[in-house]
Design an enzyme around this catalytic site. Structure first.
Site, PDB file in Angstrom:
ATOM      1  N   ALA A  46       0.823  -1.227   0.000  1.00  0.00           N
ATOM      2  CA  ALA A  46       0.000   0.000   0.000  1.00  0.00           C
ATOM      3  C   ALA A  46       0.852   1.269   0.000  1.00  0.00           C
ATOM      4  O   ALA A  46       0.440   2.305   0.521  1.00  0.00           O
ATOM      5  CB  ALA A  46      -0.969  -0.001   1.184  1.00  0.00           C
ATOM      6  N   HIS A  49       5.414   4.819  -3.739  1.00  0.00           N
ATOM      7  CA  HIS A  49       6.865   5.021  -3.657  1.00  0.00           C
ATOM      8  C   HIS A  49       7.277   6.366  -4.238  1.00  0.00           C
ATOM      9  O   HIS A  49       6.702   6.846  -5.219  1.00  0.00           O
ATOM     10  CB  HIS A  49       7.590   3.907  -4.419  1.00  0.00           C
ATOM     11  CG  HIS A  49       7.428   2.556  -3.796  1.00  0.00           C
ATOM     12  ND1 HIS A  49       8.277   2.082  -2.823  1.00  0.00           N
ATOM     13  CD2 HIS A  49       6.508   1.573  -4.012  1.00  0.00           C
ATOM     14  CE1 HIS A  49       7.905   0.862  -2.463  1.00  0.00           C
ATOM     15  NE2 HIS A  49       6.832   0.530  -3.167  1.00  0.00           N
ATOM     16  N   LYS A 249      17.000  -6.807   0.138  1.00  0.00           N
ATOM     17  CA  LYS A 249      16.396  -5.483   0.247  1.00  0.00           C
ATOM     18  C   LYS A 249      15.776  -5.239   1.616  1.00  0.00           C
ATOM     19  O   LYS A 249      15.417  -4.119   1.937  1.00  0.00           O
ATOM     20  CB  LYS A 249      15.322  -5.315  -0.843  1.00  0.00           C
ATOM     21  CG  LYS A 249      15.878  -5.264  -2.250  1.00  0.00           C
ATOM     22  CD  LYS A 249      14.803  -5.019  -3.277  1.00  0.00           C
ATOM     23  CE  LYS A 249      14.254  -3.617  -3.194  1.00  0.00           C
ATOM     24  NZ  LYS A 249      13.334  -3.294  -4.291  1.00  0.00           N
ATOM     25  N   ARG A 310       3.424 -10.973  -6.380  1.00  0.00           N
ATOM     26  CA  ARG A 310       3.805  -9.944  -7.334  1.00  0.00           C
ATOM     27  C   ARG A 310       4.072 -10.584  -8.699  1.00  0.00           C
ATOM     28  O   ARG A 310       4.633 -11.676  -8.780  1.00  0.00           O
ATOM     29  CB  ARG A 310       5.066  -9.224  -6.860  1.00  0.00           C
ATOM     30  CG  ARG A 310       4.849  -8.327  -5.664  1.00  0.00           C
ATOM     31  CD  ARG A 310       6.136  -8.031  -4.920  1.00  0.00           C
ATOM     32  NE  ARG A 310       6.410  -9.050  -3.903  1.00  0.00           N
ATOM     33  CZ  ARG A 310       7.464  -9.041  -3.105  1.00  0.00           C
ATOM     34  NH1 ARG A 310       8.353  -8.092  -3.196  1.00  0.00           N
ATOM     35  NH2 ARG A 310       7.635  -9.997  -2.212  1.00  0.00           N
ATOM     36  N   GLU A 336       4.810  -5.317 -11.401  1.00  0.00           N
ATOM     37  CA  GLU A 336       5.124  -5.554  -9.994  1.00  0.00           C
ATOM     38  C   GLU A 336       5.428  -4.208  -9.353  1.00  0.00           C
ATOM     39  O   GLU A 336       5.184  -3.152  -9.929  1.00  0.00           O
ATOM     40  CB  GLU A 336       6.313  -6.516  -9.875  1.00  0.00           C
ATOM     41  CG  GLU A 336       7.569  -6.040 -10.582  1.00  0.00           C
ATOM     42  CD  GLU A 336       8.759  -6.949 -10.359  1.00  0.00           C
ATOM     43  OE1 GLU A 336       8.795  -7.645  -9.333  1.00  0.00           O
ATOM     44  OE2 GLU A 336       9.670  -6.946 -11.205  1.00  0.00           O
ATOM     45  N   SER A 337       5.978  -4.211  -8.138  1.00  0.00           N
ATOM     46  CA  SER A 337       6.346  -2.953  -7.492  1.00  0.00           C
ATOM     47  C   SER A 337       7.311  -2.150  -8.388  1.00  0.00           C
ATOM     48  O   SER A 337       8.229  -2.748  -8.960  1.00  0.00           O
ATOM     49  CB  SER A 337       7.030  -3.246  -6.149  1.00  0.00           C
ATOM     50  OG  SER A 337       7.404  -2.063  -5.498  1.00  0.00           O
ATOM     51  N   CYS A 401     -15.154  -2.662  16.087  1.00  0.00           N
ATOM     52  CA  CYS A 401     -13.713  -2.388  16.025  1.00  0.00           C
ATOM     53  C   CYS A 401     -13.395  -1.182  15.151  1.00  0.00           C
ATOM     54  O   CYS A 401     -12.535  -0.371  15.471  1.00  0.00           O
ATOM     55  CB  CYS A 401     -12.964  -3.608  15.492  1.00  0.00           C
ATOM     56  SG  CYS A 401     -13.028  -5.068  16.547  1.00  0.00           S
TER      57      CYS A 401
END
Length: 479
Positions: A46, A49, A249, A310, A336-337, A401
């Site tokens: 989430a 970047h 990483k 991913r 992917e990311s 909640c």
């Protein structure tokens, strides 16, 4: 016959659909699941970047930075939660300072603004819970966090209200290129279109390889996460990355836009594109690695763990564009990311390809604005009183909640592309996403789904398919 068929209703496919709804195109989105955002889009970090990580010159680098810059305005237009909380890349050894400087230089080449290297004391002033191992940090103020469910649903709803058709529970079995069109065989019959956009995530290679000799290989990369209760959500205010080293990483520690704390992921290449199992050793690994970043990892506050897959491609970059040997077959593959960060820019890029090839007129009725579901939990007492007066269902708390009301759940069901199962409700309004993980509210949400959809309890599922919660009665009389 459709002008365009988009295969895949994840954040990429829905961003593209929204972009194409700006034009007079007969566009359809096909999704094999019973809701949008059911693949990689529902299980990731989430993170929006900043853009320092991708290799300069790649599509990842270009689209990450561009997409990041689009999020603020999009969050206002489409009414989803986004916070530019900033991020740190943490360095744990003076010997690695050269790599931290190189990462900053790489970010500068990518166009990331306002980066700054902080010494330990400067970093601690901003993030007091950093571990004793931190010697420096690269500060990236444009980093952000969002809710990938909200983003995907927002793109989809806006595309739908602007004329895009969605066919859920529709799986593409085969694609055949004919002389001037494509024939798509699905579990619900055949469809034809002038152009196919392949946004099928983990399965994008299957679609590409049906029509092109230039084969794509998608490898699922599994990443596991731990989600923590909101009582420890302020352990970090910024997203904390670890400087990549020879050991990998590392994992991230980040607040979520909803106030929780998230730690993960690890990275494991697997073969099964449907394997969403979690393993204790993987969860132990990410929790141990997180201790390098922060002083305390409060294991006792974990409320759930999960994993995502991913779509790792074989080129090292996003694969976006027309297949060389298949005219009008457009790939948006290997996303992917930083896919979530890049999604708005990918939508624009693919939209431009379509417009350049099909030359459609603009949709003069296009409305960029989408209004999301009112979140009762975020309102002041005065605002709550006013809502309850207008609609008494706002006074009925279903999920304690997360303070989710009956009115919100009804809205989630009735709105465009509305929820049809428990997880669909959870993704839209967070009923069941809190500390008890639906332990108390499930039966009440099932009752509302039955009432609104005219179903009996044993027909209600957790996430579609065969995920029924109850077995038994055949009709309303014997339930």
């Amino acid at each position: 016959m459709y002008d365009v068929i988009i295969v895949g209703a994840g954040v990429t496919g829905c961003a593209i659909a929204r972009e194409l709804s700006r034009y007079k195109l007969n566009t359809c989105v096909l999704e094999k699941c019973n809701d949008v955002g059911m693949g990689t889009s529902k299980a990731n970090s989430a993170i929006v970047h900043a853009g320092e990580d991708p290799i300069p010159g790649t599509l990842k680098a270009k689209l990450n930075v561009k997409g990041n810059a689009m999020y603020e305005e999009l969050s206002k237009e489409l009414d989803f939660n986004f916070k530019r909380n900033g991020s740190f890349v943490l360095c744990f050894d003076e010997k690695d300072m050269g790599n931290l400087i190189k990462l900053k230089e790489q970010g500068e080449k990518n166009g990331v603004p306002n980066m700054k290297i902080l010494n330990r004391q400067q970093a601690l002033e901003m993030e007091p819970n950093l571990s004793e191992f931190v010697v420096a940090a690269l500060y990236l103020p444009t980093g952000g966090i969002t809710c990938p469910f909200e983003v995907t649903v927002a793109f989809a709803e806006n595309a739908y209200t602007n004329g895009v058709e969605f066919k859920l529970n529709t799986e593409v079995k085969n694609i055949t290129k004919l002389k001037d069109r494509y024939l798509l065989e699905t579990n619900n019959g055949e469809l034809e279109c002038k152009m196919v956009i392949n946004a099928a995530g983990l399965f994008a290679d299957d679609l590409n390889n049906m029509v092109s000799k230039n084969k794509i290989k998608i490898t699922p990369r599994k990443g596991e996460y731990c989600l923590f209760d909101k009582v420890v959500g302020n352990l970090a205010t910024r997203t904390l990355f670890q400087l990549p080293t020879a050991l990998g990483k590392g994992v991230l520690v980040t607040p979520t836009v909803d106030g929780n704390l998230l730690i993960g992921p690890d990275a494991e290449d697997i073969e099964d594109k449907n394997d969403l199992t979690t393993k204790q050793e993987a969860l132990d690994y990410i929790l141990d690695r997180a201790k390098i970043s922060v002083n305390e990892v409060p294991r006792g506050q974990i409320i759930t763990s999960f994993c995502g897959l991913r779509a790792r491609g074989n080129t090292g970059d996003f694969i976006i564009g027309e297949a060389e040997d298949a005219e009008n077959f457009i790939n948006a593959a290997a996303i992917e990311s930083p896919g979530l960060s890049s999604a708005p820019a990918i939508g624009e890029m693919v939209g431009k390809i379509v417009v350049d090839k099909l030359s459609p007129e603009k949709n003069e009725n296009f409305n960029p604005v989408r209004k999301g579901i009112k979140k009762f939990a975020n309102l002041s007492n005065e605002e709550r009183k006013k809502l309850i007066k207008e609609n008494p269902s706002y006074g009925k708390i279903i999920c304690r909640c997360e303070t989710v009301t009956e009115a919100e759940i009804v809205d989630a069901i009735r709105r465009p592309l509305g929820a049809r199962d428990l997880d669909g409700i959870k993704r839209r309004v967070r009923a069941g996403a809190g500390r008890c993980q639906a332990g108390f509210c499930t039966s009440r949400v099932v009752d509302i789904l039955c009432r609104e959809l005219d179903k009996i309890p044993n027909e209600i599922t957790k996430f579609g398919s065969e995920s029924n919660l109850l077995i038994g009665g055949k009709n309303k009389e014997n339930i």
